[in-house]
Design a protein around this motif. Structure first.
Motif, short mmCIF file in Angstrom:
data_model
loop_
_atom_site.label_atom_id
_atom_site.label_comp_id
_atom_site.label_asym_id
_atom_site.label_seq_id
_atom_site.Cartn_x
_atom_site.Cartn_y
_atom_site.Cartn_z
N ALA A 91 1.20 -1.19 -0.10
CA ALA A 91 0.01 0.18 -0.41
C ALA A 91 1.06 1.14 -0.08
N ALA A 92 2.56 1.18 0.57
CA ALA A 92 2.70 2.40 1.12
C ALA A 92 3.60 2.16 -0.19
N GLY A 93 3.47 1.10 -0.97
CA GLY A 93 4.21 1.59 -2.43
C GLY A 93 4.05 2.14 -3.50
N VAL A 94 1.84 1.80 -3.47
CA VAL A 94 1.12 2.01 -4.29
C VAL A 94 1.51 3.98 -4.30
N LEU A 95 1.21 4.43 -2.99
CA LEU A 95 0.72 5.65 -2.36
C LEU A 95 1.72 6.11 -2.73
N TYR A 96 3.12 5.67 -2.29
CA TYR A 96 4.56 6.66 -2.89
C TYR A 96 4.21 6.96 -4.65
N VAL A 97 4.29 6.13 -5.15
CA VAL A 97 3.86 6.03 -6.75
C VAL A 97 3.33 7.34 -7.12
N ALA A 98 2.00 7.02 -6.57
CA ALA A 98 1.14 9.06 -6.53
C ALA A 98 1.82 9.83 -6.49
N VAL A 99 2.44 9.50 -5.16
CA VAL A 99 3.41 10.68 -4.84
C VAL A 99 4.27 11.51 -6.30
N LEU A 100 5.45 10.69 -6.86
CA LEU A 100 5.98 10.78 -8.27
C LEU A 100 4.86 11.25 -9.29
N VAL A 101 3.94 10.63 -8.97
CA VAL A 101 2.94 11.25 -10.62
C VAL A 101 3.12 12.22 -10.09
N VAL A 102 2.05 12.74 -9.16
CA VAL A 102 1.83 14.00 -9.07
C VAL A 102 3.36 14.65 -9.44
N THR A 103 3.96 14.76 -8.76
CA THR A 103 5.26 15.94 -9.36
C THR A 103 5.64 15.76 -10.13
N MET A 104 5.71 14.67 -11.02
CA MET A 104 6.74 14.85 -11.90
C MET A 104 5.42 15.07 -13.20
N ALA A 105 3.82 15.08 -12.92
CA ALA A 105 2.57 14.96 -14.28
C ALA A 105 2.61 16.94 -13.39
N PHE A 106 2.62 17.29 -12.14
CA PHE A 106 1.49 18.21 -11.41
C PHE A 106 3.08 19.18 -11.90
N ASN A 107 3.45 19.55 -10.51
CA ASN A 107 4.54 20.28 -9.66
C ASN A 107 5.90 20.83 -10.89
N VAL A 108 6.20 19.50 -11.75
CA VAL A 108 7.27 20.04 -12.32
C VAL A 108 7.29 20.85 -13.48
N PRO A 109 6.16 20.23 -13.79
CA PRO A 109 5.47 21.78 -15.00
C PRO A 109 5.44 23.11 -14.62
N LEU A 110 5.00 22.82 -13.07
CA LEU A 110 4.48 24.29 -13.08
C LEU A 110 6.18 24.87 -12.52
N GLU A 131 -0.36 34.30 -11.06
CA GLU A 131 -1.13 33.53 -11.19
C GLU A 131 -1.29 32.22 -12.04
N ARG A 132 -0.92 32.07 -12.98
CA ARG A 132 -0.64 30.37 -13.80
C ARG A 132 -0.14 29.24 -12.84
N PHE A 133 0.48 29.80 -11.42
CA PHE A 133 1.70 28.96 -11.15
C PHE A 133 1.01 28.69 -9.44
N GLU A 134 0.21 29.65 -9.36
CA GLU A 134 0.08 29.14 -7.88
C GLU A 134 -0.71 28.92 -6.85
N SER A 135 -1.85 28.40 -7.26
CA SER A 135 -2.93 27.49 -6.68
C SER A 135 -3.38 26.57 -7.07
N GLY A 136 -2.51 26.13 -7.92
CA GLY A 136 -2.41 25.04 -8.79
C GLY A 136 -1.28 24.25 -8.37
N TRP A 137 -0.67 24.74 -7.93
CA TRP A 137 0.71 23.81 -7.62
C TRP A 137 0.88 23.35 -6.28
N HIS A 138 -0.12 24.76 -5.28
CA HIS A 138 -0.64 24.20 -3.98
C HIS A 138 -1.22 22.76 -3.74
N ARG A 139 -2.35 23.10 -4.51
CA ARG A 139 -3.36 21.98 -4.75
C ARG A 139 -2.80 21.05 -4.92
N TRP A 140 -2.12 20.95 -6.03
CA TRP A 140 -1.53 18.80 -6.29
C TRP A 140 -0.09 18.97 -5.30
#
Length: 169
Positions: A91-110, A131-140
């Motif tokens: 379960a931790a592995g699945v959750l941590y992969v989600a961390v990596l996916v969110v980071t690489m798909a959302f935070n890094v592009p922002l 404006e294009r950065f702040e709210s989306g980055w914080h949410r992710w």
């Protein structure tokens, strides 16, 4: 083998806990603090953070957590002894992969888009970049904080199960 299982699991707990703490610190201190700053300070501050975080210590947390989760899972699955910790490690592995996916798909592009924007002249352009950065980055960041913290909790419980020899005491 039991010692290797415990050491790899403890390492996974520690690295995952540190990364959860890093994201949590951003969610509850860095982002709220920068939210109160002017546009130029916000943009420049986040750009500098984006550069500073690209270092070996962050890489150790970011990649090392997943590696140790995988090693701990494999050792518990195929190393003999109780397998009571395996579902929690998985379960931790699945959750941590989600961390990596969110980071690489959302935070890094922002982050990349913010960095590419430079420090524009004029208040309107700075405000638009922010404006294009702040709210989306914080949410992710909050999403990955929750996933990372849940992964940490699963690993901590796996460590309890490992230490108890699988009994639910």
């Amino acid at each position: 083998m039991r010692v290797l299982q415990g050491v790899s699991l403890l390492g996974a707990v520690l690295l995952t806990g540190l990364s959860a703490g890093l994201y949590y610190g951003f969610a509850v201190a860095v982002s709220p603090g920068l939210r109160r700053a002017g546009d130029r300070t916000f943009v420049e501050g986040m750009q500098r953070i984006n550069t500073a975080i690209l270092n070996g210590w962050f890489l150790l947390l970011f990649v090392g957590s997943l590696v140790l989760i995988a090693v701990a899972g494999a050792l518990h699955m195929w190393g003999g002894g109780s397998r009571a910790a395996v579902p929690w490690i998985a379960a931790a592995g699945v959750l941590y992969v989600a961390v990596l996916v969110v980071t690489m798909a959302f935070n890094v592009p922002l982050n990349d888009a913010l960095d590419a924007g430079g420090l524009p002249d004029g208040a309107a352009r700075l405000a638009a970049l922010r404006e294009r950065f702040e709210s989306g980055w914080h949410r992710w960041n909050v999403v990955r904080t929750v996933c990372n913290t849940a992964a940490f909790g699963c690993l901590a419980w796996a460590l309890v199960r490992h230490g108890n020899g699988g009994s639910p005491r």
